[in-house]
Design a protein around this motif. Structure first.
Motif, PDB file in Angstrom:
ATOM      1  N   THR A  24      -6.753   9.880  17.559  1.00  0.00           N
ATOM      2  CA  THR A  24      -6.130  10.345  16.317  1.00  0.00           C
ATOM      3  C   THR A  24      -6.294   9.302  15.217  1.00  0.00           C
ATOM      4  O   THR A  24      -6.037   8.115  15.426  1.00  0.00           O
ATOM      5  N   THR A  25      -6.747   9.763  14.056  1.00  0.00           N
ATOM      6  CA  THR A  25      -6.776   8.910  12.875  1.00  0.00           C
ATOM      7  C   THR A  25      -5.418   9.059  12.209  1.00  0.00           C
ATOM      8  O   THR A  25      -4.996  10.174  11.900  1.00  0.00           O
ATOM      9  N   LEU A  26      -4.757   7.951  12.001  1.00  0.00           N
ATOM     10  CA  LEU A  26      -3.367   7.989  11.568  1.00  0.00           C
ATOM     11  C   LEU A  26      -3.190   7.373  10.189  1.00  0.00           C
ATOM     12  O   LEU A  26      -3.616   6.243   9.936  1.00  0.00           O
ATOM     13  N   GLU A  27      -2.579   8.137   9.309  1.00  0.00           N
ATOM     14  CA  GLU A  27      -2.160   7.618   8.004  1.00  0.00           C
ATOM     15  C   GLU A  27      -0.643   7.700   7.961  1.00  0.00           C
ATOM     16  O   GLU A  27      -0.062   8.740   8.274  1.00  0.00           O
ATOM     17  N   PRO A  48      -2.059   1.462  11.982  1.00  0.00           N
ATOM     18  CA  PRO A  48      -2.578   2.792  11.636  1.00  0.00           C
ATOM     19  C   PRO A  48      -3.868   2.625  10.844  1.00  0.00           C
ATOM     20  O   PRO A  48      -4.113   1.561  10.271  1.00  0.00           O
ATOM     21  N   GLU A  49      -4.680   3.651  10.819  1.00  0.00           N
ATOM     22  CA  GLU A  49      -5.965   3.534  10.110  1.00  0.00           C
ATOM     23  C   GLU A  49      -5.781   3.420   8.597  1.00  0.00           C
ATOM     24  O   GLU A  49      -6.563   2.761   7.916  1.00  0.00           O
ATOM     25  N   VAL A  50      -4.751   4.071   8.058  1.00  0.00           N
ATOM     26  CA  VAL A  50      -4.457   4.018   6.624  1.00  0.00           C
ATOM     27  C   VAL A  50      -2.959   3.854   6.452  1.00  0.00           C
ATOM     28  O   VAL A  50      -2.173   4.514   7.142  1.00  0.00           O
ATOM     29  N   GLY A  85      -5.376  -6.548   6.751  1.00  0.00           N
ATOM     30  CA  GLY A  85      -6.494  -5.796   7.291  1.00  0.00           C
ATOM     31  C   GLY A  85      -6.347  -4.283   7.227  1.00  0.00           C
ATOM     32  O   GLY A  85      -7.176  -3.555   7.782  1.00  0.00           O
ATOM     33  N   MET A  86      -5.328  -3.802   6.549  1.00  0.00           N
ATOM     34  CA  MET A  86      -5.102  -2.362   6.469  1.00  0.00           C
ATOM     35  C   MET A  86      -5.935  -1.723   5.352  1.00  0.00           C
ATOM     36  O   MET A  86      -6.199  -2.343   4.337  1.00  0.00           O
ATOM     37  N   ARG A  87      -6.318  -0.473   5.574  1.00  0.00           N
ATOM     38  CA  ARG A  87      -6.888   0.348   4.503  1.00  0.00           C
ATOM     39  C   ARG A  87      -5.672   0.909   3.770  1.00  0.00           C
ATOM     40  O   ARG A  87      -4.812   1.544   4.385  1.00  0.00           O
ATOM     41  N   THR A  88      -5.593   0.675   2.459  1.00  0.00           N
ATOM     42  CA  THR A  88      -4.391   1.015   1.713  1.00  0.00           C
ATOM     43  C   THR A  88      -4.616   2.175   0.751  1.00  0.00           C
ATOM     44  O   THR A  88      -5.721   2.370   0.237  1.00  0.00           O
ATOM     45  N   LYS A  89      -3.538   2.900   0.512  1.00  0.00           N
ATOM     46  CA  LYS A  89      -3.593   4.085  -0.346  1.00  0.00           C
ATOM     47  C   LYS A  89      -2.293   4.164  -1.137  1.00  0.00           C
ATOM     48  O   LYS A  89      -1.227   3.815  -0.627  1.00  0.00           O
ATOM     49  N   CYS A 115      -6.102  -2.444  -3.416  1.00  0.00           N
ATOM     50  CA  CYS A 115      -5.808  -1.088  -2.943  1.00  0.00           C
ATOM     51  C   CYS A 115      -7.107  -0.288  -2.843  1.00  0.00           C
ATOM     52  O   CYS A 115      -7.938  -0.313  -3.739  1.00  0.00           O
ATOM     53  N   ASP A 116      -7.269   0.428  -1.745  1.00  0.00           N
ATOM     54  CA  ASP A 116      -8.508   1.152  -1.465  1.00  0.00           C
ATOM     55  C   ASP A 116      -8.578   2.551  -2.069  1.00  0.00           C
ATOM     56  O   ASP A 116      -9.636   2.983  -2.509  1.00  0.00           O
ATOM     57  N   VAL A 117      -7.483   3.282  -2.013  1.00  0.00           N
ATOM     58  CA  VAL A 117      -7.492   4.685  -2.413  1.00  0.00           C
ATOM     59  C   VAL A 117      -6.349   4.933  -3.393  1.00  0.00           C
ATOM     60  O   VAL A 117      -5.214   4.512  -3.149  1.00  0.00           O
ATOM     61  N   LEU A 118      -6.671   5.631  -4.472  1.00  0.00           N
ATOM     62  CA  LEU A 118      -5.672   6.014  -5.463  1.00  0.00           C
ATOM     63  C   LEU A 118      -5.761   7.509  -5.701  1.00  0.00           C
ATOM     64  O   LEU A 118      -6.845   8.030  -5.960  1.00  0.00           O
ATOM     65  N   THR A 119      -4.632   8.183  -5.598  1.00  0.00           N
ATOM     66  CA  THR A 119      -4.567   9.584  -5.984  1.00  0.00           C
ATOM     67  C   THR A 119      -3.747   9.669  -7.260  1.00  0.00           C
ATOM     68  O   THR A 119      -2.777   8.934  -7.441  1.00  0.00           O
ATOM     69  N   ILE A 120      -4.174  10.546  -8.164  1.00  0.00           N
ATOM     70  CA  ILE A 120      -3.467  10.759  -9.423  1.00  0.00           C
ATOM     71  C   ILE A 120      -3.235  12.254  -9.555  1.00  0.00           C
ATOM     72  O   ILE A 120      -4.175  13.042  -9.462  1.00  0.00           O
TER      73      ILE A 120
END
Length: 157
Positions: A24-27, A48-50, A85-89, A115-120
């Motif tokens: 499982t890929t976990l966010e 967790p992955e994200v 080391g986390m992928r961040t969002k 920060c890796d991912v930004l949602t707007i």
């Protein structure tokens, strides 16, 4: 309200999911844990992955949108996660009185902490008790912010 801010529950839940379904890929979406590094490090250790922690808005609006949150503390949370080391969002909402230059500054601040991912997205008033929508953002404005993102050459939006 828990002394550990709930970080032990988050950590144990992540570990349990990984043990039961290792593919499982976990966010996980976490609070700021009042900026307490030990609590944030529990999430890093659970791996967790994200890891998502939402800014929600620009610095000027933070106090009225997120009563207990602090803009700079949220940036520090994201930076601590990234350094661990986390992928961040994260995500922000538009339509609650922010100015374009404040959105741009927020994007720059997020790049600054890695920060890796930004949602707007568009803010929508969930109940009459919540802040009203001040304006509906035209899709062209979202497109323009996406184009600006490319000049930062960092984010996935």
């Amino acid at each position: 309200e828990l002394p550990d801010g709930g970080s032990i529950i988050w950590s144990n839940t992540i570990k349990a999911i990984k043990a039961l379904t290792p593919d499982t890929t976990l966010e996980t979406l976490i609070p700021d844990f009042r900026g307490i590094k030990e609590q944030i490090e529990r999430i890093i250790e659970a791996a967790p992955e994200v890891v998502s922690h939402n800014m929600e808005t620009v610095e000027r609006n933070t106090k009225r949108v997120r009563v207990q949150a602090k803009y700079r503390r949220s940036l520090e949370v994201l930076e601590t996660l990234k350094k661990g080391g986390m992928r961040t969002k994260t995500g922000i909402m538009l339509g609650i009185g922010e100015e374009k230059d404040e959105v741009i500054q927020t994007m720059k601040d997020l790049v600054g902490v890695g920060c890796d991912v930004l949602t707007i997205g568009q803010y929508l008033q969930p109940t009459k008790k919540h802040l009203p929508v001040q304006r509906f953002v035209h899709p062209d404005e979202f497109k323009e912010l996406k184009e600006f993102k490319f000049s930062l050459s960092h984010f996935i939006i």
